[in-house]
Scaffold this active site. Sequence first.
Site, short mmCIF file in Angstrom:
data_model
loop_
_atom_site.label_atom_id
_atom_site.label_comp_id
_atom_site.label_asym_id
_atom_site.label_seq_id
_atom_site.Cartn_x
_atom_site.Cartn_y
_atom_site.Cartn_z
N ASN A 8 32.06 28.97 26.29
CA ASN A 8 32.61 30.28 25.93
C ASN A 8 33.26 30.99 27.13
O ASN A 8 33.56 32.18 27.05
CB ASN A 8 31.54 31.16 25.31
N CYS A 9 33.51 30.28 28.21
CA CYS A 9 34.13 30.85 29.40
C CYS A 9 35.65 30.73 29.29
O CYS A 9 36.18 29.62 29.14
CB CYS A 9 33.62 30.10 30.64
N ASP A 10 36.35 31.86 29.37
CA ASP A 10 37.81 31.85 29.25
C ASP A 10 38.48 31.01 30.34
O ASP A 10 39.45 30.30 30.08
CB ASP A 10 38.36 33.28 29.30
#
Length: 105
Positions: A8-10
């Site tokens: 979920n890390c951009d």
Amino acid sequence: MVLYGLKNCDTCRKALKSLKEVRFVDVRGEGVPPDVLERAEAQFGDALLNTRSTTWRGLSETERARPRLDLLVDHPALMKRPLIENNGQLTLGWNADVQAALGVS
């Protein structure tokens, strides 16, 4: 090429989108192999810890004083991301220098 990060890390998503033939390892689920983590800690030192994260802010002073490797094993989300291993070489983060080193334009 292996990218260690969080799903979920951009920043990790941007790196994955730009890189070809990369294997993604979610550090929360799978962790980072101890030998890779030790090499990264030796190479990047304090930069390996993301001290701006909510995980870091939630730690007590006693916890923060623990050795980096112990913290990263117990709290993988503390690792600055992405950590990329390519042909035995490690890079940290996703800035222009890292992209150039990996041949991404």
